[in-house]
Write a protein that holds these residues in place. Structure first.
Motif, short mmCIF file in Angstrom:
data_model
loop_
_atom_site.label_atom_id
_atom_site.label_comp_id
_atom_site.label_asym_id
_atom_site.label_seq_id
_atom_site.Cartn_x
_atom_site.Cartn_y
_atom_site.Cartn_z
N VAL A 45 0.97 -1.26 0.02
CA VAL A 45 0.14 0.04 -0.02
C VAL A 45 0.74 1.17 -0.06
O VAL A 45 1.86 1.42 0.88
N VAL A 46 0.62 1.82 -1.08
CA VAL A 46 1.43 3.29 -1.20
C VAL A 46 0.75 4.41 -0.45
O VAL A 46 -0.35 4.83 -0.88
N GLY A 47 1.23 4.97 0.81
CA GLY A 47 0.49 6.14 1.34
C GLY A 47 0.15 5.62 2.66
O GLY A 47 -0.47 4.78 2.92
N GLY A 48 0.42 6.42 3.85
CA GLY A 48 0.11 6.11 5.10
C GLY A 48 -0.71 6.95 5.72
O GLY A 48 -0.86 7.26 7.24
N GLY A 49 -1.81 7.74 5.10
CA GLY A 49 -2.65 8.46 5.94
C GLY A 49 -3.64 7.51 6.14
O GLY A 49 -3.80 6.14 6.42
N PHE A 50 -4.89 7.87 6.82
CA PHE A 50 -6.02 7.12 7.20
C PHE A 50 -6.51 6.34 5.91
O PHE A 50 -7.14 5.05 6.14
N VAL A 51 -6.44 6.61 4.84
CA VAL A 51 -6.90 5.97 3.74
C VAL A 51 -5.96 4.87 3.48
O VAL A 51 -6.25 3.61 3.19
N GLY A 52 -4.67 4.91 3.32
CA GLY A 52 -3.78 3.97 3.16
C GLY A 52 -3.75 2.98 4.16
O GLY A 52 -3.63 1.76 3.80
N LEU A 53 -3.71 3.59 5.36
CA LEU A 53 -3.50 2.68 6.54
C LEU A 53 -4.70 1.88 6.82
O LEU A 53 -4.47 0.49 7.34
N SER A 54 -5.98 2.29 6.35
CA SER A 54 -7.14 1.23 6.43
C SER A 54 -7.02 0.50 5.64
O SER A 54 -7.39 -0.80 5.61
N CYS A 55 -6.50 0.60 4.18
CA CYS A 55 -6.50 -0.39 3.26
C CYS A 55 -5.73 -1.48 3.63
O CYS A 55 -5.73 -2.84 3.40
N ALA A 56 -4.17 -0.93 4.28
CA ALA A 56 -3.42 -1.91 4.66
C ALA A 56 -3.84 -3.12 5.82
O ALA A 56 -3.67 -4.20 5.69
N ILE A 57 -4.65 -2.30 6.87
CA ILE A 57 -5.29 -3.06 7.81
C ILE A 57 -6.37 -4.25 7.34
O ILE A 57 -6.17 -5.28 7.55
N HIS A 58 -7.08 -3.76 6.44
CA HIS A 58 -8.32 -4.53 5.89
C HIS A 58 -7.43 -5.82 4.88
O HIS A 58 -7.96 -6.74 4.87
N LEU A 59 -6.42 -5.50 4.32
CA LEU A 59 -5.68 -6.32 3.47
C LEU A 59 -5.25 -7.37 4.39
O LEU A 59 -5.29 -8.63 4.24
N GLN A 60 -4.49 -6.68 5.35
CA GLN A 60 -4.00 -7.67 6.49
C GLN A 60 -5.23 -8.63 7.23
O GLN A 60 -5.01 -9.78 7.48
N ARG A 61 -6.27 -8.03 7.35
CA ARG A 61 -7.28 -8.88 7.95
C ARG A 61 -7.93 -10.18 7.03
O ARG A 61 -8.18 -11.24 7.62
N LEU A 62 -7.54 -9.75 5.86
CA LEU A 62 -7.94 -11.07 4.72
C LEU A 62 -6.83 -11.74 4.48
O LEU A 62 -6.96 -12.58 3.43
N GLY A 63 -5.87 -11.94 5.25
CA GLY A 63 -4.61 -12.69 5.29
C GLY A 63 -3.33 -12.34 4.35
O GLY A 63 -2.66 -13.12 4.16
N LYS A 64 -3.21 -11.19 3.89
CA LYS A 64 -2.09 -10.69 3.23
C LYS A 64 -1.18 -10.25 4.02
O LYS A 64 -1.28 -9.66 5.12
N HIS A 65 0.07 -10.52 3.69
CA HIS A 65 1.06 -9.72 4.14
C HIS A 65 1.55 -8.37 3.69
O HIS A 65 1.63 -8.30 2.30
N VAL A 66 1.51 -7.33 4.17
CA VAL A 66 1.07 -6.12 3.81
C VAL A 66 2.36 -5.18 4.33
O VAL A 66 2.94 -5.33 5.37
#
Length: 508
Positions: A45-66
């Motif tokens: 995920v490129v970008g560490g604001g609320f949008v990027g961090l939320s994308c990273a967390i939801h991807l992590q929830r679904l089993g991705k190494h992020v």
């Protein structure tokens, strides 16, 4: 937070896993199989604001190494557009700033020293011509309604979009900030303050105000948006220190409105929760993505950082806010993304000294928006903050000092002169941020044209913090082939191809 920078595993001649190709195509060595498996299960995920961090967390929830890439020095730093905002969770904000007749009002707003729309003069203004043409085209009543209804489909699910992410990170949004509080005095304060929201009006009963309210409700079709028209006595009953002049037109009252006591506190808590679950964060030149290209393994993409390192992944999400346009262009999508520069000022907490001061109600208890002034005043942890204005001028120019002064004076004018007890303005907290904005005020959420596995999540204008959670949930669902649960056609990166005002510039 523990910022992880894991060295890339090396194989055959020192090439990184992402760059490795077997010498013998028919040969499947163990390292190749391991590399391909790692690429398939990874996401960047490129970008560490609320949008990027939320994308990273939801991807992590679904089993991705992020791996989260942040070009700034840290996630949750002062530089972030996610850190200096008013903190309001704006689930009601589906009506865009673009509106019929804005073209007539804009010159006066720009020329007025108190106008909400400003211009920072520089070379970038010529580059904004297509964006401005698109924004004016988006002021047509049919376009405004289209935008409002599309945003409503996201805003109805905005808080639900965060709930799973917060649970995953071990965050109780209504619990104490603790170590994430900006100071010891507010450590026991909750992240969220649920006290409602006031939107001041020139006349809450006039046609413009009523039409906008009807559009808000229509955008919440299938949900229940609680909003109530208050007269002056109702407004002053909630906030008695507001001045007579600014309250005489009444206000819209959103009973369920809430805000963050300190946006950075939540961003840092989410960051730490992501890292604790195995996520990696790379910052600075190590996290500044310069290019996107096809990877060496089937179905992968390769990201090249400013420091020359490469990372190969099966899923890449571009959520770099106002800095996303160049990366999107490399992915086949030339988009009219620009920025609305926003400012904030803050007053340090005033410690009560006399008994009267100690027993008096605070000067402000909830966020209040001046729709005419284009800013919101919020009682944050550590002091009152005023945030807003729209300044056109790009991301290269520094702050214009007059804007801080304008916000200061406009905030003081909201209150009775003898009631402005916010303490001294802390000029060290004067802040400029860059809101990523498309001309139609809708974000870009969807797949890139060139790479099937590059997803976009940017352009959320004034409501990036609010829409971060639901955007992350939608993007993560797309990444693993699930139904996103939202009609994404209005947010497609291809939606501008048919626009006459854009076709001329898209080829430049």
């Amino acid at each position: 937070a523990r910022v992880v920078s894991v060295p890339e595993r090396r194989h055959r001649g020192g090439a990184s896993v992402g760059e490795h190709t077997c010498v013998d195509a028919a040969h499947r060595c163990g390292a190749c199989a391991e590399a391909m498996a790692a690429v398939r299960s990874s996401a960047v995920v490129v970008g560490g604001g609320f949008v990027g961090l939320s994308c990273a967390i939801h991807l992590q929830r679904l089993g991705k190494h992020v791996i989260l890439m942040e070009a700034g020095p840290s996630v949750g730093g002062l530089h972030s557009c996610s850190s200096g905002n008013a903190g309001t969770f704006a689930f009601y904000a589906n009506v865009p700033t673009q509106r019929p007749g804005l073209w007539r009002e804009a010159p006066g707003m720009i020329l007025s020293t108190k106008g909400a729309l400003r211009v920072a003069f520089g070379s970038h203004l010529t580059k904004m011509v297509p964006w401005c043409l698109g924004a004016l085209a988006s002021c047509a009543p049919s376009e405004v309604r289209k935008t409002a209804l599309a945003l409503g489909t996201l805003l109805r699910h905005a808080e639900a979009g965060y709930n799973d992410a917060w649970e995953h990170c071990g965050i109780d949004i209504d619990g104490e900030m603790g170590i994430y509080a900006p100071n010891k005095a507010t450590a026991c304060d909750a992240f969220a303050a649920r006290r409602g929201y006031l939107l001041l009006q020139k006349d809450v009963h006039n046609q413009n105000s009523q039409s906008a309210a009807a559009l808000r409700r229509e955008g919440w079709s299938g949900g229940s948006l609680k909003m109530e028209a208050l007269d002056q006595s109702g407004v002053r009953g909630l906030e008695p220190h507001l001045s007579y002049d600014v309250t005489k037109g009444g206000a819209w009252w959103f009973e369920d409105g809430w805000f963050l006591k300190n946006p950075r506190s939540l961003l840092r808590a989410m960051r730490d929760g992501f890292v604790a679950k195995g996520g990696e964060i790379r910052c600075g030149d190590f996290g500044r993505v310069e290019s996107v290209a096809h990877g060496t393994t089937v179905g992968s993409v390769r990201l090249t950082m400013r420091d020359g390192t490469n990372t190969e992944t099966n899923t890449a999400v571009i959520a770099a806010g106002a800095h996303s346009a160049n990366l999107a262009k490399q992915c086949g999508d030339h988009l009219p993304l620009d920025t609305e520069r926003g400012y904030s000022v803050q007053w340090s907490s005033c410690v009560p000294e006399t008994e009267t001061e100690k027993t008096s109600p605070p000067a402000l208890t909830r966020p209040v928006c001046s729709s005419e002034g284009g800013f919101i005043v919020s009682p944050m942890a550590g002091g009152v903050r005023a945030a807003g204005l729209v300044e056109l001028g790009g991301i290269e120019l520094g702050p214009v000092s007059k804007r801080f002064t304008q916000l200061d004076h406009a905030t003081r004018a909201l209150f009775d002169p003898d009631a402005f007890a916010f303490g001294e303005r802390d000029t060290q907290n004067d802040w400029l941020g860059f809101r990523p904005t498309l001309p139609d005020a809708l974000p870009v959420i969807g797949k890139s044209s060139k790479f099937e596995n590059v997803l976009y999540a940017f352009g959320h204008q004034h409501i990036g913090w609010t829409l971060g959670g639901i955007t992350g949930r939608v993007v993560a669902a797309m990444a693993v082939g699930k139904n996103p649960g939202v009609d994404l056609d209005p947010f497609s990166p291809k939606r501008f191809a048919s626009k006459a005002w854009w076709r001329l510039f898209a080829s430049l």
